[in-house]
Design an enzyme around this catalytic site. Structure first.
Site, PDB file in Angstrom:
ATOM      1  N   TYR A  17       0.435  -0.840  -0.220  1.00 19.04           N
ATOM      2  CA  TYR A  17       0.164   0.195  -0.248  1.00 19.04           C
ATOM      3  C   TYR A  17       0.933   1.455  -0.281  1.00 19.04           C
ATOM      4  O   TYR A  17       2.134   1.441   0.581  1.00 19.04           O
ATOM      5  CB  TYR A  17      -0.881  -0.254   1.086  1.00 19.04           C
ATOM      6  CG  TYR A  17      -2.299  -0.486   1.706  1.00 19.04           C
ATOM      7  CD1 TYR A  17      -3.025  -0.430   0.510  1.00 19.04           C
ATOM      8  CD2 TYR A  17      -2.190  -1.192   2.041  1.00 19.04           C
ATOM      9  CE1 TYR A  17      -4.181  -1.144   0.604  1.00 19.04           C
ATOM     10  CE2 TYR A  17      -3.787  -2.569   2.733  1.00 19.04           C
ATOM     11  CZ  TYR A  17      -4.153  -2.409   1.671  1.00 19.04           C
ATOM     12  OH  TYR A  17      -5.554  -3.470   1.883  1.00 19.04           O
ATOM     13  N   GLU A  58      -5.589  -1.058   7.724  1.00 24.34           N
ATOM     14  CA  GLU A  58      -5.349  -0.988   9.352  1.00 24.34           C
ATOM     15  C   GLU A  58      -4.685   0.187  10.098  1.00 24.34           C
ATOM     16  O   GLU A  58      -3.881   0.155  10.995  1.00 24.34           O
ATOM     17  CB  GLU A  58      -5.264  -2.018  10.661  1.00 24.34           C
ATOM     18  CG  GLU A  58      -6.203  -2.767  10.305  1.00 24.34           C
ATOM     19  CD  GLU A  58      -7.061  -4.388   9.151  1.00 24.34           C
ATOM     20  OE1 GLU A  58      -7.118  -3.988   8.908  1.00 24.34           O
ATOM     21  OE2 GLU A  58      -5.227  -4.249   8.836  1.00 24.34           O
ATOM     22  N   ASN A  71      -9.812   0.946  -2.343  1.00 21.34           N
ATOM     23  CA  ASN A  71      -9.473  -0.961  -1.690  1.00 21.34           C
ATOM     24  C   ASN A  71     -10.722  -0.936  -0.990  1.00 21.34           C
ATOM     25  O   ASN A  71     -11.358   0.277  -0.250  1.00 21.34           O
ATOM     26  CB  ASN A  71      -7.952  -0.635  -1.099  1.00 21.34           C
ATOM     27  CG  ASN A  71      -8.204  -1.739  -0.358  1.00 21.34           C
ATOM     28  OD1 ASN A  71      -7.516  -2.512  -0.647  1.00 21.34           O
ATOM     29  ND2 ASN A  71      -8.204  -1.926   1.140  1.00 21.34           N
ATOM     30  N   GLU A  72     -11.389  -2.041  -1.357  1.00 22.71           N
ATOM     31  CA  GLU A  72     -12.088  -2.720  -1.238  1.00 22.71           C
ATOM     32  C   GLU A  72     -14.109  -1.970  -1.137  1.00 22.71           C
ATOM     33  O   GLU A  72     -14.257  -1.381   0.125  1.00 22.71           O
ATOM     34  CB  GLU A  72     -12.244  -3.586   0.490  1.00 22.71           C
ATOM     35  CG  GLU A  72     -11.278  -4.772   0.030  1.00 22.71           C
ATOM     36  CD  GLU A  72     -11.287  -5.089   1.416  1.00 22.71           C
ATOM     37  OE1 GLU A  72     -11.475  -4.244   2.790  1.00 22.71           O
ATOM     38  OE2 GLU A  72     -11.059  -6.452   1.759  1.00 22.71           O
ATOM     39  N   GLU A  90      -6.098 -10.639  -1.710  1.00 28.75           N
ATOM     40  CA  GLU A  90      -5.681 -10.760   0.552  1.00 28.75           C
ATOM     41  C   GLU A  90      -5.822 -11.943   1.055  1.00 28.75           C
ATOM     42  O   GLU A  90      -7.439 -12.431   1.302  1.00 28.75           O
ATOM     43  CB  GLU A  90      -6.261  -9.692   0.682  1.00 28.75           C
ATOM     44  CG  GLU A  90      -5.933  -8.074   0.588  1.00 28.75           C
ATOM     45  CD  GLU A  90      -6.598  -7.253   1.364  1.00 28.75           C
ATOM     46  OE1 GLU A  90      -7.151  -7.207   2.478  1.00 28.75           O
ATOM     47  OE2 GLU A  90      -6.520  -6.259   1.041  1.00 28.75           O
ATOM     48  N   TYR A 102       0.139  -9.103  13.004  1.00 29.48           N
ATOM     49  CA  TYR A 102      -0.656 -10.301  12.099  1.00 29.48           C
ATOM     50  C   TYR A 102      -0.044 -12.144  12.168  1.00 29.48           C
ATOM     51  O   TYR A 102      -0.508 -11.991  11.554  1.00 29.48           O
ATOM     52  CB  TYR A 102      -0.522 -10.053  10.733  1.00 29.48           C
ATOM     53  CG  TYR A 102      -1.589  -9.484   9.868  1.00 29.48           C
ATOM     54  CD1 TYR A 102      -2.625  -8.898  10.748  1.00 29.48           C
ATOM     55  CD2 TYR A 102      -2.236 -10.227   9.044  1.00 29.48           C
ATOM     56  CE1 TYR A 102      -3.307  -8.204   9.374  1.00 29.48           C
ATOM     57  CE2 TYR A 102      -3.060 -10.321   8.482  1.00 29.48           C
ATOM     58  CZ  TYR A 102      -4.258  -9.314   8.883  1.00 29.48           C
ATOM     59  OH  TYR A 102      -5.620  -9.672   8.157  1.00 29.48           O
TER      60      TYR A 102
END
Ligand SMILES: *[C@@H]1O[C@H](CO)[C@@H](O)[C@H](O)[C@H]1NC(C)=O
Ligand SMILES: *[C@@H]1O[C@H](CO)[C@@H](O)[C@H](O)[C@H]1NC(C)=O
Ligand SMILES: *[C@@H]1O[C@H](CO)[C@@H](O)[C@H](O)[C@H]1NC(C)=O
Ligand SMILES: *[C@@H]1O[C@H](CO)[C@@H](O)[C@H](O)[C@H]1NC(C)=O
Ligand SMILES: *[C@@H]1O[C@H](CO)[C@@H](O)[C@H](O)[C@H]1NC(C)=O
Ligand SMILES: *[C@@H]1O[C@H](CO)[C@@H](O)[C@H](O)[C@H]1NC(C)=O
Length: 634
Positions: free
Chosen positions: A80, A126, A184-185, A264, A331
């Site tokens: 990103y 996030e 994005n989404e 993803e 993560y």
């Protein structure tokens, strides 16, 4: 009912086109719609990619992480570009140091990794406000992620800076960027504004010519419907709880031919404060990866290397309530927060080796870790005593409170001060009737800590005092919402506070430049100014502590544990490591990259503790991470 314009038209048209991108010099990347695959330089191509965000890793470690990803058998990475990281104030850009995106692309290219670029402009991730700059909220009612002209104007200026920089890095121009994601989404956002997506599509085409453009959406029909657009290749994202067949059937409904792509595939998951530490088993991850690759799908693993939300860069979710994300972005990914290979990495490498030749040679080892041990900290002073240092320009005056955005301090902490309008013999409620403390307010009367007001959870706090006593509320921005409809997430006191029946007014608002003060050497440059007082009341409420870790001749990675401390922020040698909150968890240790440490000079530790300092104010440097509350030991 909203129909996706041109959907039927485009899908029939696409059968006529085989390769979208035909370029000179053999450098081409596009889609073979007949054989349902990507075509790279005219040959069928499947990517096996991993997400890594340069903004979450110190620059000196970029190469190390990329090399490990390459050695795991990946042929691509996905990253990103956080807009707010690069345009901190309108028209002022930063692409240097840790923000040097082109250097990162160059290192990936040298390593032999292709790049799937996700420049947003919204990225979720996030990350604070999903990567959108908080200065967009100077217009508080702006409709973000839509064709709102105020929003588009800012997007246009940003992309006119970013995208031309990307041009030499496009695959067709001899670089390594094979594809670029648009938004994005987008389908999971309420606006569902095709004019916005079309606008972005036009801009991306203008600057990136015939580069392969795609969208990514969650695995539902409504998300796919709002997030996809004619001319942008539709991909999907899902994790280990999803039925692969069903998920790719859904992609097929929107993209009847062309490669299957999971943009993803979740190798793990994030933690919010108060969560249990998320973990996803390596058997599940490797089995599903195997299944998807067997189908010929191209897969990006999110995350492959998570890294850290340093400073104030964590975002927050707003679903069951306001839920800020922890500092670590480990993560449970195949490479740990500190970039160490895990068993999950080896399992994934094994799977990949069934599908393509993985590079020969050893996996680079974990970077060395060192347990430097305990450091005792001493008090610098409480927040009220330090206002002159932290707010050298002094306060703004306002009848009613101003937001962080209105005073143009976007991150960190702001102090709001007024006087008690009358004597409060009995406990009197200080109330935030509209839930307007974003996000945590540390309340003091004449410098004495009274307790907290907290977004959604504590809207009333009893206080006592005399007419004219100073009422201070230090307000913390815990990270702006990064997902969903509530991303216009103003910070500070965003509505009036009441004392009993009375609206509080006549505020002094102190913008605090804590990072600026620390960058100029405070408080270590004036150690004589440490405060020897340790009255019992003074160990509660916002206070600064400092200490030094003596140089050991090593600058190895380490993990900082603030056991017994409550909640706050830590800096080492001027670098803002992020927030700690061991009581809330699950994260117990903070990652300290070795290159931050000096081997020749004392290492300066500064702590802002917001609530309560332990009786023994020590911190511990350990040689391993503790991200899981339940594994806490001594
Ligand atoms: C740009 O960002 C880098 C890396 O975070 C930082 O060191 C530098 O001070 C920033 N430059 C400016 C002018 O703010
Ligand atoms: C990327 O790497 C390739 C292969 O080493 C090299 O030929 C090319 O010039 C590099 N591209 C850029 C933009 O540096
Ligand atoms: C996934 O869905 C397909 C199609 O509905 C079904 O045939 C298959 O059994 C499912 N797989 C699993 C593992 O549940
Ligand atoms: C505030 O004090 C009043 C009177 O003592 C008490 O009834 C009330 O429960 C207190 N409220 C809170 C939030 O502590
Ligand atoms: C720590 O602070 C002291 C006093 O300002 C300074 O001399 C020293 O260089 C700092 N240490 C590091 C590693 O920056
Ligand atoms: C805050 O620090 C100042 C200066 O050292 C001191 O006078 C004051 O008593 C402290 N406040 C409290 C509540 O202890």
């Amino acid at each position: 009912m909203k129909l996706k314009p041109g959907f039927i038209f485009v899908t029939s048209l696409l059968f006529l086109v085989t390769s979208r991108t035909e370029l000179s010099e053999g450098h081409s990347f596009g889609v073979d719609y007949k054989n349902n695959c990507f075509l790279k330089d005219g040959a069928p191509f499947q990517y096996i990619s991993g997400s890594i965000h340069y903004s979450r890793i110190p620059r000196v470690y970029w190469k190390d992480r990329l090399l490990k990803m390459y050695m795991a058998g990946l042929n691509a990475i996905q990253t990103y570009v956080p807009w707010n990281y690069h345009e901190p104030t309108p028209g002022i850009y930063n692409f240097s140091g840790d923000r040097d995106l082109e250097h990162f692309l160059d290192l990936a290219n040298q390593t032999g990794l292709l790049v799937i670029l996700r420049p947003g402009p919204y990225i979720c991730a996030e990350w604070e406000m999903g990567g959108l700059p908080a200065w967009l909220l100077h217009k508080p009612n702006i409709i973000l992620r839509s064709a709102d002209p105020d929003y588009l104007q800012a997007v246009d200026s940003w992309l006119a800076v970013l995208l031309p920089k990307m041009k030499p890095w496009l695959y067709s121009n001899g670089g390594n960027i094979i594809s670029v994601q648009v938004e994005n989404e987008y389908g999971s956002y309420f606006a569902c504004d095709y004019n916005y997506l079309r606008h972005l599509h036009t801009l991306f085409q203008l600057f990136l010519e015939d580069t392969f453009l795609f969208t990514t959406d969650g695995n539902t029909d409504s998300e796919m419907a709002c997030g996809t657009l004619e001319g942008l290749y539709a991909t999907i994202d899902f994790g280990t709880d999803t039925n692969i067949t069903k998920a790719f059937q859904r992609q097929r409904r929107f993209e009847p031919s062309g490669p299957l792509v999971n943009s993803e595939f979740y190798t793990g998951w994030l933690d919010h404060w108060g969560d249990n530490h998320a973990q996803v088993g390596l058997e599940k991850v490797s089995q599903m990866l195997d299944d998807m690759l067997t189908l010929g799908a191209s897969v990006n693993m999110y995350m492959f290397e998570g890294g850290t939300n340093f400073g104030y860069w964590n975002g927050a979710d707003y679903d069951t309530g306001f839920r800020p994300v922890v500092t670590s972005y480990d993560y449970d990914a195949p490479l740990s927060e500190a970039g160490d290979p895990t068993d999950k990495l080896l399992a994934i490498k094994n799977v990949i080796s069934k599908f393509r030749a993985v590079p020969e040679g050893p996996m680079p080892p974990a970077t060395p870790k060192y347990a430097y041990g305990f450091v005792t900290l001493k008090k610098v002073g409480n927040i009220t005593a330090l206002l002159d240092t932290l707010s050298p320009q002094g306060p703004l005056r306002s009848q009613y409170p101003l937001t962080f955005e209105e005073i143009k301090q976007y991150y960190g902490y702001v102090l709001y001060r007024t006087k008690l309008p009358r004597t409060l013999e009995d406990k009197t409620p200080l109330i935030s009737p509209l839930n307007g403390v974003h996000d945590r307010g540390y309340v003091l009367v004449n410098g004495v800590f009274q307790g907290l007001l907290e977004r959604e959870t504590i809207l009333v706090l009893n206080v006592t005092g005399k007419e004219g006593d100073t009422l201070d509320i230090l307000v913390e921005n815990m990270g702006r919402v990064n997902f969903g409809p509530y991303i216009n997430d103003l910070k500070g006191l965003v509505s009036n506070l009441y004392l009993g029946q009375d609206i509080l007014s006549d505020w002094l608002i102190y913008s605090l430049d804590i990072d600026g003060a620390i960058a100029t050497g405070w408080p270590h440059a004036q150690p004589q100014h440490t405060d020897p007082t340790a009255s019992s009341q003074d160990c509660k409420g916002p206070v600064f502590y400092m200490g030094t870790l003596e140089p050991t001749g090593l600058a190895w990675d380490t993990f900082l544990k603030l056991r017994g401390w409550t909640k706050g922020q830590v800096w080492i040698n001027g670098v803002n490591l992020g927030r700690y909150w061991p009581q809330k968890g699950p994260q117990q240790t903070m990652y300290v990259p070795g290159p931050l440490l000096s081997t020749s000079q004392p290492n300066n530790i500064t702590v802002l503790e917001l609530e309560e300092v332990p009786s023994d104010p020590r911190v511990l440097f350990m040689d391993r991470a503790q991200l899981n509350r339940s594994t806490e030991r001594s």
